[in-house]
Design a protein around this motif. Structure first.
Motif, PDB file in Angstrom:
ATOM      1  N   PHE A 184      14.245  23.468  16.094  1.00 34.62           N
ATOM      2  CA  PHE A 184      13.140  22.171  16.240  1.00 34.62           C
ATOM      3  C   PHE A 184      12.122  22.451  15.309  1.00 34.62           C
ATOM      4  O   PHE A 184      11.614  21.430  14.614  1.00 34.62           O
ATOM      5  CB  PHE A 184      12.758  21.723  17.724  1.00 34.62           C
ATOM      6  N   LYS A 185      11.479  23.589  15.387  1.00 33.44           N
ATOM      7  CA  LYS A 185      10.357  24.174  14.412  1.00 33.44           C
ATOM      8  C   LYS A 185      10.916  23.933  13.151  1.00 33.44           C
ATOM      9  O   LYS A 185      10.233  23.365  12.127  1.00 33.44           O
ATOM     10  CB  LYS A 185       9.851  25.443  14.714  1.00 33.44           C
ATOM     11  N   TRP A 186      11.964  24.403  12.622  1.00 30.43           N
ATOM     12  CA  TRP A 186      12.462  24.362  11.373  1.00 30.43           C
ATOM     13  C   TRP A 186      12.732  23.139  10.748  1.00 30.43           C
ATOM     14  O   TRP A 186      12.516  22.712   9.791  1.00 30.43           O
ATOM     15  CB  TRP A 186      13.474  25.173  10.987  1.00 30.43           C
ATOM     16  N   ALA A 187      13.255  22.145  11.904  1.00 29.85           N
ATOM     17  CA  ALA A 187      13.587  20.784  11.504  1.00 29.85           C
ATOM     18  C   ALA A 187      12.404  20.149  11.177  1.00 29.85           C
ATOM     19  O   ALA A 187      12.082  19.167  10.211  1.00 29.85           O
ATOM     20  CB  ALA A 187      14.356  20.210  12.782  1.00 29.85           C
ATOM     21  N   MET A 188      11.119  20.331  11.745  1.00 27.36           N
ATOM     22  CA  MET A 188       9.992  19.590  11.626  1.00 27.36           C
ATOM     23  C   MET A 188       9.295  20.033  10.287  1.00 27.36           C
ATOM     24  O   MET A 188       8.814  19.393   9.568  1.00 27.36           O
ATOM     25  CB  MET A 188       9.006  19.800  12.670  1.00 27.36           C
ATOM     26  N   ARG A 189       9.560  21.045   9.770  1.00 32.92           N
ATOM     27  CA  ARG A 189       9.241  21.580   8.506  1.00 32.92           C
ATOM     28  C   ARG A 189      10.085  21.089   7.561  1.00 32.92           C
ATOM     29  O   ARG A 189       9.420  20.795   6.306  1.00 32.92           O
ATOM     30  CB  ARG A 189       9.322  23.089   8.532  1.00 32.92           C
ATOM     31  N   LEU A 190      11.230  20.908   7.566  1.00 33.13           N
ATOM     32  CA  LEU A 190      12.138  20.402   6.587  1.00 33.13           C
ATOM     33  C   LEU A 190      12.602  19.050   6.460  1.00 33.13           C
ATOM     34  O   LEU A 190      12.887  18.474   5.534  1.00 33.13           O
ATOM     35  CB  LEU A 190      13.537  21.405   6.666  1.00 33.13           C
ATOM     36  N   ILE A 191      12.227  18.417   7.480  1.00 35.13           N
ATOM     37  CA  ILE A 191      12.546  16.698   7.628  1.00 35.13           C
ATOM     38  C   ILE A 191      11.774  16.168   6.257  1.00 35.13           C
ATOM     39  O   ILE A 191      12.573  15.067   5.869  1.00 35.13           O
ATOM     40  CB  ILE A 191      12.507  16.317   8.980  1.00 35.13           C
ATOM     41  N   PRO A 192      10.661  16.301   6.017  1.00 35.68           N
ATOM     42  CA  PRO A 192      10.114  15.482   4.795  1.00 35.68           C
ATOM     43  C   PRO A 192      10.914  15.645   3.729  1.00 35.68           C
ATOM     44  O   PRO A 192      11.014  14.801   2.983  1.00 35.68           O
ATOM     45  CB  PRO A 192       8.738  16.222   4.862  1.00 35.68           C
ATOM     46  N   TYR A 193      11.324  16.961   3.300  1.00 37.96           N
ATOM     47  CA  TYR A 193      12.095  16.936   2.177  1.00 37.96           C
ATOM     48  C   TYR A 193      13.388  16.363   2.155  1.00 37.96           C
ATOM     49  O   TYR A 193      14.112  15.934   1.213  1.00 37.96           O
ATOM     50  CB  TYR A 193      12.289  18.472   1.939  1.00 37.96           C
ATOM     51  N   TYR A 194      14.035  16.334   3.437  1.00 35.18           N
ATOM     52  CA  TYR A 194      15.254  15.546   3.493  1.00 35.18           C
ATOM     53  C   TYR A 194      15.172  14.130   3.323  1.00 35.18           C
ATOM     54  O   TYR A 194      16.127  13.452   2.884  1.00 35.18           O
ATOM     55  CB  TYR A 194      16.048  15.941   5.036  1.00 35.18           C
ATOM     56  N   PHE A 195      14.037  13.564   4.087  1.00 36.36           N
ATOM     57  CA  PHE A 195      13.745  12.123   3.859  1.00 36.36           C
ATOM     58  C   PHE A 195      13.596  11.849   2.324  1.00 36.36           C
ATOM     59  O   PHE A 195      14.068  11.021   2.109  1.00 36.36           O
ATOM     60  CB  PHE A 195      12.338  11.871   4.261  1.00 36.36           C
ATOM     61  N   ALA A 196      12.963  12.901   1.462  1.00 35.09           N
ATOM     62  CA  ALA A 196      12.598  12.418   0.170  1.00 35.09           C
ATOM     63  C   ALA A 196      13.863  12.574  -0.709  1.00 35.09           C
ATOM     64  O   ALA A 196      14.245  11.642  -1.678  1.00 35.09           O
ATOM     65  CB  ALA A 196      11.517  13.357  -0.221  1.00 35.09           C
ATOM     66  N   THR A 197      14.799  13.706  -0.557  1.00 30.93           N
ATOM     67  CA  THR A 197      15.874  13.671  -1.169  1.00 30.93           C
ATOM     68  C   THR A 197      17.088  12.592  -0.920  1.00 30.93           C
ATOM     69  O   THR A 197      17.465  11.966  -1.682  1.00 30.93           O
ATOM     70  CB  THR A 197      16.568  15.093  -0.867  1.00 30.93           C
ATOM     71  N   THR A 198      17.034  12.301   0.386  1.00 31.76           N
ATOM     72  CA  THR A 198      17.982  11.155   0.591  1.00 31.76           C
ATOM     73  C   THR A 198      17.365   9.770  -0.042  1.00 31.76           C
ATOM     74  O   THR A 198      18.343   9.014  -0.554  1.00 31.76           O
ATOM     75  CB  THR A 198      17.926  10.846   2.074  1.00 31.76           C
ATOM     76  N   ALA A 199      16.234   9.485  -0.074  1.00 34.17           N
ATOM     77  CA  ALA A 199      15.600   8.152  -0.567  1.00 34.17           C
ATOM     78  C   ALA A 199      15.649   8.292  -2.147  1.00 34.17           C
ATOM     79  O   ALA A 199      16.309   7.440  -2.851  1.00 34.17           O
ATOM     80  CB  ALA A 199      14.084   8.096  -0.212  1.00 34.17           C
ATOM     81  N   ALA A 200      15.505   9.457  -2.720  1.00 33.43           N
ATOM     82  CA  ALA A 200      15.864   9.682  -4.176  1.00 33.43           C
ATOM     83  C   ALA A 200      17.284   9.204  -4.644  1.00 33.43           C
ATOM     84  O   ALA A 200      17.642   8.735  -5.755  1.00 33.43           O
ATOM     85  CB  ALA A 200      15.437  10.967  -4.517  1.00 33.43           C
ATOM     86  N   VAL A 201      18.181   9.909  -4.035  1.00 36.01           N
ATOM     87  CA  VAL A 201      19.644   9.725  -4.068  1.00 36.01           C
ATOM     88  C   VAL A 201      20.079   8.491  -4.023  1.00 36.01           C
ATOM     89  O   VAL A 201      20.721   7.797  -4.713  1.00 36.01           O
ATOM     90  CB  VAL A 201      20.569  10.873  -3.158  1.00 36.01           C
ATOM     91  N   LEU A 202      19.683   7.649  -3.027  1.00 32.93           N
ATOM     92  CA  LEU A 202      20.198   6.302  -2.641  1.00 32.93           C
ATOM     93  C   LEU A 202      19.284   5.437  -3.526  1.00 32.93           C
ATOM     94  O   LEU A 202      19.697   4.430  -3.966  1.00 32.93           O
ATOM     95  CB  LEU A 202      19.802   5.841  -1.249  1.00 32.93           C
TER      96      LEU A 202
END
Length: 586
Positions: free
Chosen positions: A185-203
């Motif tokens: 969960f700690k790692w998820a909170m650290r990395l989720i912003p980057y997954y958000f941004a990457t997903t938005a960029a690809v889409l």
């Protein structure tokens, strides 16, 4: 304006083709739109009513806002139009041929959807046109060329394999960077912003490249495309840190059950002890959904891991059995929410009777009024609600099959708080896929109908014509309504009927399919969105490293539907066309 005399007598063909068009667009929505959202519902990220409303909005927006303004009525140029331009051939012949193609396409889509076969609507139209080509003697494009029959056949293997690879890679990054790490969960909170941004960029790139109204990448310019992608990436990264991270802290760390998605706009204010919440939601028993529970409240995923742990036991000095807990703290073996003193409740059946937590539509709407007289308005209202809502209130998550439960038991189970973080990426990616579908595949239903309509209006053969906006409006609404009333068949066939779904897996499926379609469109490879999504589900399922976690029978059934699409649609349209062209008349 009255039609020219040359085609005025063929108004019956236009009428019948219009009826077929309604069913074709309806079936297109019921089949293809369901593919876009199937993993979101299977993972319990969205409910069926939510998807029903979203699909109508996204398909309409894609069809009307981004749909092609010029529709090629002979899809992919699969048959040559020269056969219909010969001297002495009336324009009604093309109208009849395209009408038969529309009927063949609509019939196969409705039948395939009824049996839960997610098929390619593009290939359905191509198959129908091939049948018409045989019936009329029109040349058919067989050789390896864009949109040819050979490329369609090749897509049965190319699309799923590429999509499976991309989705497996994407899920692998989530699995090893977050899910399998200590304190996931700690790692998820650290990395989720980057997954958000990457997903938005690809889409964003997906929409720029795939929208029919957008210029080609060469015309648009690589620099502009890179600028858009980077702008979207860093913009979404900032939004995630400013607004979403405080929202996640309030919801998942402070366990505030009153928080709803609209409170994300409060951003840093959510870090206060008493944030100024507005439009408060009802208090819930749990602060996070158990995304692995079925309609009975039971959890099957991770059972194999638990059995493995139980076998690794030792006996202490007093003779008592001691279960050795897994030491990776990822939560998929014990069913606990790691780093959290509370456990997510997993209801299990303690009696022989199993009852779904929510009733099915008949039991919910008709059961309570069945004893009433037909003279009572409440009984009529009950049947009205059943007709209106039965398609979006059915359980498409649970499958009462011991074989399928055993397949689900072989899938790993992870921290549901981590799964929750990826629900937002999954929803956005599903919506973008649906918008792209509305913009691209609207031509599948509109094409043959547009050929008949434009030929009827012009009095001569017209195969490439401006698409009236009302064509796109009608088609966009029919796509959404098709899912609302009939899409549940394909929703059940995808997702949990292939493997155990969860938000992280669904996210990888959607993004992997989008990347595959993007890459294939640039390389000129023939792919179908439907086939990409199915391949993506298979790729993610195999990341359990257990072939038993995949329902191979269901995949074989789906593949059979792909292979049957061309001959089935072709036979229906071809036989109808042959009969109509050679019917004795007087």
């Amino acid at each position: 304006m009255a039609p020219p005399p040359a085609t005025a007598k063929y108004d019956w063909i236009l009428a019948l083709t219009t009826i077929a068009f309604v069913f074709s667009a309806f079936g297109n929505g019921a089949n293809d739109v369901a593919n876009s959202f199937a993993t979101s519902v299977a993972a319990r990220t969205l409910t069926m009513p939510q998807v029903g409303f979203l699909s109508i909005c996204t398909e309409f927006a894609g069809a009307v806002g981004l749909g092609a303004r010029v529709t090629s009525t002979i899809k992919n140029g699969i048959i040559s139009i020269s056969r219909f331009r010969r001297p002495g051939v009336p324009p009604g012949t093309l109208m009849l041929a395209m009408g038969c193609a529309e009927v063949g396409s609509a019939t196969w889509l409705m039948v395939a959807t009824r049996f839960g076969m997610p098929v390619s609507t593009t290939q359905t139209v191509v198959g129908a046109l091939i049948g018409v080509g045989f019936a009329t003697g029109a040349p058919i494009k067989w050789g390896w060329a864009s949109g040819s029959v050979s490329q369609v056949a090749a897509s049965w293997g190319i699309a799923p394999m590429i999509a499976a690879a991309f989705s497996a890679i994407i899920f692998g990054t989530v699995k090893y960077a977050v899910l399998e790490r200590a304190d996931s969960f700690k790692w998820a909170m650290r990395l989720i912003p980057y997954y958000f941004a990457t997903t938005a960029a690809v889409l964003a790139l997906f929409i720029v490249v795939e929208a029919p109204t957008a210029p080609s990448l060469e015309e648009f310019g690589a620099g502009k495309a890179v600028g858009i992608v980077l702008g979207v990436f860093f913009g979404c990264l900032a939004i995630a840190y400013i607004f979403f991270i405080p929202f996640f802290e309030r919801k998942l760390v402070h366990k505030d059950t009153r928080v709803r998605i609209w409170h994300v706009v409060l951003g840093p204010l959510l870090r206060k002890e008493n944030p100024p919440l507005f439009l408060l939601g009802k208090e819930r028993d749990t602060y996070v959904t158990n995304y692995y529970a079925d309609a009975y409240g039971e959890v099957r995923a991770g059972k194999k891991d638990e059995d493995t742990v139980r076998q690794r036991h030792s006996v202490n000095g007093s003779g008592e059995e001691v279960i050795i807990k897994p030491d990776n703290h990822n939560g998929h073996a014990t069913g606990e929410v790691q780093s959290d003193p509370e456990k997510v409740t997993e209801p299990t059946s303690t009696t022989g009777l199993r009852r779904k937590l929510k009733p099915e539509p008949y039991e919910r709407f008709i059961g309570p009024v069945l004893h009433l007289s037909w003279a009572n308005p409440q009984r009529w209202f009950g049947y009205f609600k059943y007709g209106l809502l039965q398609g979006v209130t059915r359980d498409v998550i649970t499958h009462d099959s011991e074989e399928l439960r055993a397949i689900h038991a072989k899938a790993h189970r992870y921290d549901v708080r981590v799964e929750h973080l990826w629900t937002y990426c999954q929803v956005i990616s599903a919506m973008m896929m649906s918008i792209a579908h509305g913009s691209n595949d609207v031509a599948n239903a509109v094409g043959p109908w547009a050929a008949v309509y434009e030929t009827y209006q012009a009095g001569e053969i017209n195969t490439t014509s401006p698409t009236p906006i009302w064509f796109l409006v009608v088609a966009g609404l029919l796509l959404g309504l098709g899912f609302w009333f009939y899409g549940y068949h394909v929703m059940r066939a995808m997702g949990n009927k292939i493997t155990q779904m969860s938000p992280t897996r669904g996210f990888a499926v959607e993004l992997g399919a989008a990347v595959t379609v993007l890459l294939a469109s640039r390389l000129g490879l023939p792919v179908s969105t439907t086939q990409c999504l199915v391949g993506s589900v298979m790729g993610v399922a195999l990341m359990n490293y257990d072939v038993g976690a995949v329902n191979w029978k269901q995949l074989a059934f789906i593949f059979m539907g792909w292979v049957a699409t061309l001959p089935a649609a072709g036979l229906i349209s071809g036989i109808l066309c042959v009969m109509a062209l050679n019917t004795p008349h007087f």
